[in-house]
Structures are given as C-alpha cells and as structure tokens.
Design an enzyme around this catalytic site. Sequence first.
Site, PDB file in Angstrom:
ATOM      1  N   GLU A 245       0.331 -96.837 -16.368  1.00 34.84           N
ATOM      2  CA  GLU A 245       0.989 -95.862 -17.236  1.00 34.84           C
ATOM      3  C   GLU A 245      -0.020 -94.803 -17.679  1.00 34.84           C
ATOM      4  OE1 GLU A 245       4.639 -97.587 -19.308  1.00 34.84           O
ATOM      5  OE2 GLU A 245       2.934 -98.232 -20.475  1.00 34.84           O
TER       6      GLU A 245
ATOM      7  N   GLU B 211      -0.309 -97.461 -26.528  1.00 34.35           N
ATOM      8  CA  GLU B 211      -0.126 -97.297 -27.977  1.00 34.35           C
ATOM      9  C   GLU B 211      -0.862 -98.399 -28.741  1.00 34.35           C
ATOM     10  OE1 GLU B 211       4.153 -97.038 -27.872  1.00 34.35           O
ATOM     11  OE2 GLU B 211       3.947 -95.146 -26.775  1.00 34.35           O
TER      12      GLU B 211
ATOM     13  N   GLY C 217       5.992 -90.517 -22.777  1.00 34.31           N
ATOM     14  CA  GLY C 217       6.754 -89.840 -23.822  1.00 34.31           C
ATOM     15  C   GLY C 217       6.564 -88.334 -23.830  1.00 34.31           C
TER      16      GLY C 217
ATOM     17  N   HIS D 120      -0.602-102.055 -23.846  1.00 30.43           N
ATOM     18  CA  HIS D 120       0.076-100.758 -23.825  1.00 30.43           C
ATOM     19  C   HIS D 120      -0.842 -99.719 -24.481  1.00 30.43           C
ATOM     20  CE1 HIS D 120       2.968 -97.595 -24.713  1.00 30.43           C
ATOM     21  NE2 HIS D 120       3.730 -98.126 -23.784  1.00 30.43           N
TER      22      HIS D 120
ATOM     23  N   GLY E 297      10.171 -96.241 -21.172  1.00 32.25           N
ATOM     24  CA  GLY E 297      10.267 -96.129 -22.628  1.00 32.25           C
ATOM     25  C   GLY E 297      11.548 -95.427 -23.023  1.00 32.25           C
ATOM     26  N   GLY E 298      11.437 -94.129 -23.297  1.00 38.30           N
ATOM     27  CA  GLY E 298      12.559 -93.334 -23.818  1.00 38.30           C
ATOM     28  C   GLY E 298      13.881 -93.539 -23.098  1.00 38.30           C
TER      29      GLY E 298
ATOM     30  N   ASN F  17      11.096-100.616 -22.448  1.00 39.44           N
ATOM     31  CA  ASN F  17      10.263-100.845 -23.637  1.00 39.44           C
ATOM     32  C   ASN F  17      10.879-100.032 -24.770  1.00 39.44           C
ATOM     33  OD1 ASN F  17       8.300-101.067 -25.578  1.00 39.44           O
ATOM     34  ND2 ASN F  17       6.784 -99.799 -24.508  1.00 39.44           N
ATOM     35  N   TRP F  18      11.552-100.751 -25.668  1.00 34.12           N
ATOM     36  CA  TRP F  18      12.270-100.049 -26.741  1.00 34.12           C
ATOM     37  C   TRP F  18      11.350 -99.557 -27.845  1.00 34.12           C
ATOM     38  CZ3 TRP F  18      17.251-103.451 -27.895  1.00 34.12           C
ATOM     39  CH2 TRP F  18      18.058-103.447 -26.758  1.00 34.12           C
ATOM     40  N   LYS F  19      10.138-100.054 -27.877  1.00 30.14           N
ATOM     41  CA  LYS F  19       9.179 -99.711 -28.941  1.00 30.14           C
ATOM     42  C   LYS F  19       9.817 -99.987 -30.322  1.00 30.14           C
ATOM     43  CE  LYS F  19       7.266 -96.359 -25.813  1.00 30.14           C
ATOM     44  NZ  LYS F  19       6.399 -95.221 -25.603  1.00 30.14           N
TER      45      LYS F  19
ATOM     46  N   SER G  41       7.458 -91.414 -18.555  1.00 26.06           N
ATOM     47  CA  SER G  41       8.578 -90.460 -18.407  1.00 26.06           C
ATOM     48  C   SER G  41       9.415 -90.690 -17.157  1.00 26.06           C
ATOM     49  CB  SER G  41       8.062 -89.012 -18.461  1.00 26.06           C
ATOM     50  OG  SER G  41       7.461 -88.760 -19.718  1.00 26.06           O
TER      51      SER G  41
HETATM   52  C1  PEP Z   1       6.076 -96.522 -22.252  1.00 27.22           C
HETATM   53  O1  PEP Z   1       5.810 -96.327 -23.420  1.00 27.22           O
HETATM   54  O2  PEP Z   1       5.798 -97.609 -21.727  1.00 27.22           O
HETATM   55  C2  PEP Z   1       6.709 -95.443 -21.493  1.00 27.22           C
HETATM   56  C3  PEP Z   1       6.596 -95.457 -20.204  1.00 27.22           C
HETATM   57  O3  PEP Z   1       7.364 -94.474 -22.221  1.00 27.22           O
HETATM   58  P1  PEP Z   1       8.222 -93.228 -21.635  1.00 27.22           P
HETATM   59  O4  PEP Z   1       9.067 -93.757 -20.516  1.00 27.22           O
HETATM   60  O5  PEP Z   1       9.029 -92.758 -22.793  1.00 27.22           O
HETATM   61  O6  PEP Z   1       7.235 -92.220 -21.151  1.00 27.22           O
END
Ligand code: PEP
Length: 249
Positions: A164, A94, A170, A92, A231-232, A9-11, A210
């Site tokens: 999640e 966010e 994050g 999600h 994500g990251g 997920n590049w956001k 994470s």
């Molecule tokens: C996400 O936003 O779906 C996510 C899992 O982010 P991260 O891996 O950066 O915690």
Amino acid sequence: MREKIVIGNWKMNTSISEAKQLVEELNKANKNNTKTAVLVPSLYINALQNLANKSIHIGAQNVSSFEKGAFTGEISAAMLNSMQVEYVAIGHSERRTIFNETDNIISEKIKISLENNLKPILCCGEALEVRKAGDFLDFVGKQIDFVLEKITANDMKNIIIAYEPIWAIGTGETASAAQAQEVHIYIRNIVKKHFGNEIADKTTILYGGSVKPSNAAELFAEQDIDGALVGGASLNAQSFIDIINANNG
Ligand code: PEP
C-alpha cells in the site's frame, strides 16, 4: 494456485446500524460466494459475525503486541482467536505513522498473531518522498525482510502481504498497474529468497491505495496482484462488490 481475496478496511467509520446494513447488503450482493473479508471496528465484530454469510469473513484492524494483562484499551491476539476472527491487519501505514508503530512492534504483532492462529495481513509501502527519490523497492524490501527473517516457512503460509503506497492511500491517486506489479514481483522475490519458490508462488499479495471499481480490473490483470485491500470504496456495498467481482472476472 494462490488464494485471491478482496479485503475491506473500514477504519474508524460506521455506527453499528450502518455497519449492519453494509454487511446485509454484502450478503445479498455476494451471490457467487466469493471469499472476502472486512476489517471492522473491533467493537462490532461479534454482531457482524452473527449477520455475515459464510463467505464474508469479519476481521480486525489491529491487535496488541502484548500477550495479556495490564494494557488498558488493548485487544489481544488470543481474544481475537477466541472470537473466531481469522484476519488481522498489521503494519498499516496509519498505525506506523500516527501511532508510531516500528518494525519491531509490527514484527511482535505478527509473531503473537501467528501463535494464536490468526492470519496477519502484513502491510507495507513507501511515502511519496521515498517514491520520488527512487528508493521505494529497497524501502519496502526492508519492511518485509524485517518480519520474514523472524518467522518460519510454515508461518509464511498464513500471512497475506498488502503493498500500500502511502501516497495512494485515501488520496484518489492509484499506483498504475505497472507500478504496483513492479513492487509485487519484488516482494514475491523476497518471499522466495527466505522460503523458496513454492511458498513464494502461494503467497497472496494484495494491492491497496484508492482501489475503485474503475481501476480494479486493470490492477487485478497483473500476474502478481492477487486482490486488494480497500479503504474508502469498501464503505459502499456496491463499489466493494464491483471490486470483488473484478477480482474474479
Ligand atoms: C487503506 O487504508 O488500506 C486503503 C487502501 O485506503 P483507500 O482504499 O481509501 O486508499
């Protein structure tokens, strides 16, 4: 028996040139043709589809709950389908917290996505206060129940669930493999309650929060963790590939 997949997920990150470079690196590195997906900024979908090899699916991070018409700035499920998009993230944290998406809106988005042959990735997860209060299973269960009670068994075959925990997104703090497994089996039992054993066993349930190359293998070793939403670490081709490989090791 059930599909394993790692989804990035590049956001709201990357320029078009950075996005293209990332896909080119994934093409080169994904030598064993493991199925994976990246949820990219919608603006780049077409350009990246033209670059990605067939094992890398270019998906969307969001979709409108409305069908079509005067909804400035929105992208419809029919539009995504017309672009051959397969996966779309829905619910999600966010979107739920920053954009005030309620269970009702999320359920509408799931419904319209299924009607347009998309595969929704239904995200769920509790905040830190809920985890600390010990109510997390009930909280996550309600998020899932709200959607599942409005769909059919056939619909369920096209849904991926992503657990999640918000406190792990994050933050660098990952749920332990045992903490994640506890929630994953709980979610699988909810699917079983609605649609029976066979469909529950076939439902792909991803962990997100994470995930990194250093913790991926331990998470994937759990019986009910079928991959990850990343994500990251998905913004770095080598990290993302290492996570994909950990899911198939
Ligand atoms: C996400 O936003 O779906 C996510 C899992 O982010 P991260 O891996 O950066 O915690």
